[in-house]
Design a protein around this motif. Structure first.
Motif, PDB file in Angstrom:
ATOM      1  N   LEU A  26     116.908   9.803 108.620  1.00 55.03           N
ATOM      2  CA  LEU A  26     116.491   9.654 109.911  1.00 55.03           C
ATOM      3  C   LEU A  26     116.828   8.436 110.878  1.00 55.03           C
ATOM      4  CD1 LEU A  26     112.686  10.779 109.657  1.00 55.03           C
ATOM      5  CD2 LEU A  26     114.428  11.904 110.619  1.00 55.03           C
ATOM      6  N   LEU A  27     117.062   7.266 110.229  1.00 56.51           N
ATOM      7  CA  LEU A  27     117.407   6.163 110.543  1.00 56.51           C
ATOM      8  C   LEU A  27     119.007   6.258 111.059  1.00 56.51           C
ATOM      9  CD1 LEU A  27     116.404   3.180 111.243  1.00 56.51           C
ATOM     10  CD2 LEU A  27     117.162   2.653 109.055  1.00 56.51           C
ATOM     11  N   ASN A  28     120.006   6.643 110.236  1.00 55.65           N
ATOM     12  CA  ASN A  28     121.240   7.009 110.375  1.00 55.65           C
ATOM     13  C   ASN A  28     121.514   7.933 111.578  1.00 55.65           C
ATOM     14  OD1 ASN A  28     123.780   6.250 109.840  1.00 55.65           O
ATOM     15  ND2 ASN A  28     124.046   8.291 108.601  1.00 55.65           N
ATOM     16  N   ASN A  29     120.351   9.008 111.699  1.00 51.99           N
ATOM     17  CA  ASN A  29     120.757   9.961 112.826  1.00 51.99           C
ATOM     18  C   ASN A  29     120.310   9.353 114.069  1.00 51.99           C
ATOM     19  OD1 ASN A  29     121.207  12.300 114.239  1.00 51.99           O
ATOM     20  ND2 ASN A  29     118.879  12.913 113.931  1.00 51.99           N
ATOM     21  N   ALA A  30     119.294   8.491 114.238  1.00 49.32           N
ATOM     22  CA  ALA A  30     119.093   7.704 115.372  1.00 49.32           C
ATOM     23  C   ALA A  30     120.114   6.492 115.937  1.00 49.32           C
ATOM     24  CB  ALA A  30     117.789   7.080 115.110  1.00 49.32           C
ATOM     25  N   ALA A  31     120.796   5.929 114.846  1.00 49.76           N
ATOM     26  CA  ALA A  31     121.622   5.016 115.043  1.00 49.76           C
ATOM     27  C   ALA A  31     122.981   5.856 115.611  1.00 49.76           C
ATOM     28  CB  ALA A  31     121.919   4.097 113.709  1.00 49.76           C
ATOM     29  N   GLY A  32     123.141   6.743 115.181  1.00 46.66           N
ATOM     30  CA  GLY A  32     124.460   7.555 115.560  1.00 46.66           C
ATOM     31  C   GLY A  32     124.435   8.172 117.069  1.00 46.66           C
ATOM     32  N   LYS A  33     122.895   8.089 117.572  1.00 43.05           N
ATOM     33  CA  LYS A  33     122.874   8.743 119.034  1.00 43.05           C
ATOM     34  C   LYS A  33     122.591   7.514 119.787  1.00 43.05           C
ATOM     35  CE  LYS A  33     120.524  12.917 117.639  1.00 43.05           C
ATOM     36  NZ  LYS A  33     119.406  13.655 117.592  1.00 43.05           N
ATOM     37  N   ARG A  34     122.732   6.302 119.490  1.00 36.53           N
ATOM     38  CA  ARG A  34     122.581   4.949 120.160  1.00 36.53           C
ATOM     39  C   ARG A  34     123.718   4.401 120.187  1.00 36.53           C
ATOM     40  NH1 ARG A  34     117.181   1.985 120.100  1.00 36.53           N
ATOM     41  NH2 ARG A  34     116.250   3.006 121.820  1.00 36.53           N
ATOM     42  N   ALA A  35     124.007   3.670 121.677  1.00 34.05           N
ATOM     43  CA  ALA A  35     125.153   2.720 121.655  1.00 34.05           C
ATOM     44  C   ALA A  35     124.646   1.613 121.050  1.00 34.05           C
ATOM     45  CB  ALA A  35     125.419   2.580 123.397  1.00 34.05           C
ATOM     46  N   GLY A  36     125.788   1.063 120.226  1.00 33.10           N
ATOM     47  CA  GLY A  36     125.280  -0.296 119.489  1.00 33.10           C
ATOM     48  C   GLY A  36     124.697   0.124 118.160  1.00 33.10           C
ATOM     49  N   GLY A  37     124.733   1.177 117.974  1.00 34.72           N
ATOM     50  CA  GLY A  37     124.035   1.552 116.549  1.00 34.72           C
ATOM     51  C   GLY A  37     124.771   1.374 115.170  1.00 34.72           C
ATOM     52  N   ALA A  38     126.030   0.802 115.383  1.00 38.48           N
ATOM     53  CA  ALA A  38     127.136   0.815 114.553  1.00 38.48           C
ATOM     54  C   ALA A  38     126.429  -0.219 113.111  1.00 38.48           C
ATOM     55  CB  ALA A  38     128.333   0.334 114.599  1.00 38.48           C
ATOM     56  N   PRO A  39     125.851  -1.448 113.570  1.00 39.01           N
ATOM     57  CA  PRO A  39     125.243  -2.298 112.453  1.00 39.01           C
ATOM     58  C   PRO A  39     124.037  -1.527 111.498  1.00 39.01           C
ATOM     59  CG  PRO A  39     125.277  -3.349 114.584  1.00 39.01           C
ATOM     60  CD  PRO A  39     125.669  -1.849 114.862  1.00 39.01           C
ATOM     61  N   VAL A  40     123.300  -0.586 112.350  1.00 37.90           N
ATOM     62  CA  VAL A  40     122.360   0.084 111.555  1.00 37.90           C
ATOM     63  C   VAL A  40     123.068   1.139 110.523  1.00 37.90           C
ATOM     64  CG1 VAL A  40     120.418   1.594 111.729  1.00 37.90           C
ATOM     65  CG2 VAL A  40     120.509  -0.375 113.396  1.00 37.90           C
ATOM     66  N   SER A  41     124.088   1.715 111.373  1.00 41.53           N
ATOM     67  CA  SER A  41     124.601   2.863 110.108  1.00 41.53           C
ATOM     68  C   SER A  41     125.302   2.147 109.119  1.00 41.53           C
ATOM     69  CB  SER A  41     125.812   3.461 111.200  1.00 41.53           C
ATOM     70  OG  SER A  41     125.104   4.340 112.099  1.00 41.53           O
ATOM     71  N   GLN A  42     125.809   0.719 109.170  1.00 42.10           N
ATOM     72  CA  GLN A  42     126.772   0.097 108.269  1.00 42.10           C
ATOM     73  C   GLN A  42     125.493  -0.164 107.165  1.00 42.10           C
ATOM     74  OE1 GLN A  42     128.631  -3.361 109.580  1.00 42.10           O
ATOM     75  NE2 GLN A  42     129.457  -3.715 107.593  1.00 42.10           N
ATOM     76  N   TYR A  43     124.463  -0.485 107.748  1.00 39.27           N
ATOM     77  CA  TYR A  43     123.201  -1.112 106.776  1.00 39.27           C
ATOM     78  C   TYR A  43     122.668   0.566 105.851  1.00 39.27           C
ATOM     79  CZ  TYR A  43     118.650  -2.349 104.865  1.00 39.27           C
ATOM     80  OH  TYR A  43     117.631  -2.680 104.099  1.00 39.27           O
ATOM     81  N   VAL A  44     122.798   1.451 106.579  1.00 39.52           N
ATOM     82  CA  VAL A  44     122.255   2.790 106.072  1.00 39.52           C
ATOM     83  C   VAL A  44     123.278   3.105 104.961  1.00 39.52           C
ATOM     84  CG1 VAL A  44     121.718   5.083 106.399  1.00 39.52           C
ATOM     85  CG2 VAL A  44     120.657   3.599 107.885  1.00 39.52           C
TER      86      VAL A  44
END
Length: 101
Positions: A26-44
């Motif tokens: 869920l966190l990765n999906n939300a990060a993918g839909k937001r601008a600037g979500g790359a750090p969260v995706s990397q953490y996931v």
């Protein structure tokens, strides 16, 4: 009787591990839909190894419950360990990305 206890603990461990996997998804999906979500995706991405390992270990523990009493004791030990690690990792991720308040 020990088998019933081992099965219940193993199922609880699987649920904890899958909860962590689901939260990361869920966190990765939300990060993918937001601008600037790359750090969260990397953490996931860095947390998938822990999530996959705890899920595999908890499923292995559940499989061990098909054996005898000795295997049940090993299953309990593996399930408690993997469930604890999965729960700790989930709480850590939730605290890092908790919003609101």
């Amino acid at each position: 009787m020990i088998n019933v206890i081992a099965v219940i603990i193993a199922i609880a461990s699987v649920l904890a591990a899958l909860g962590h996997v689901g939260y990361l998804a869920l966190l990765n999906n939300a990060a993918g839909k937001r601008a600037g979500g790359a750090p969260v995706s990397q953490y996931v991405r860095s947390r998938w190894v822990i999530a996959g390992g705890t899920t595999a270990a908890s499923l292995f523990a559940w499989l061990l419950t098909l054996g005898g009493p000795g295997a049940d004791i090993v299953a309990i030990i593996v399930a408690v360990g993997s469930g604890a690690v999965a729960t700790k990792a989930l709480k850590s991720t939730q605290e890092k990305y908790r919003s609101g308040g």
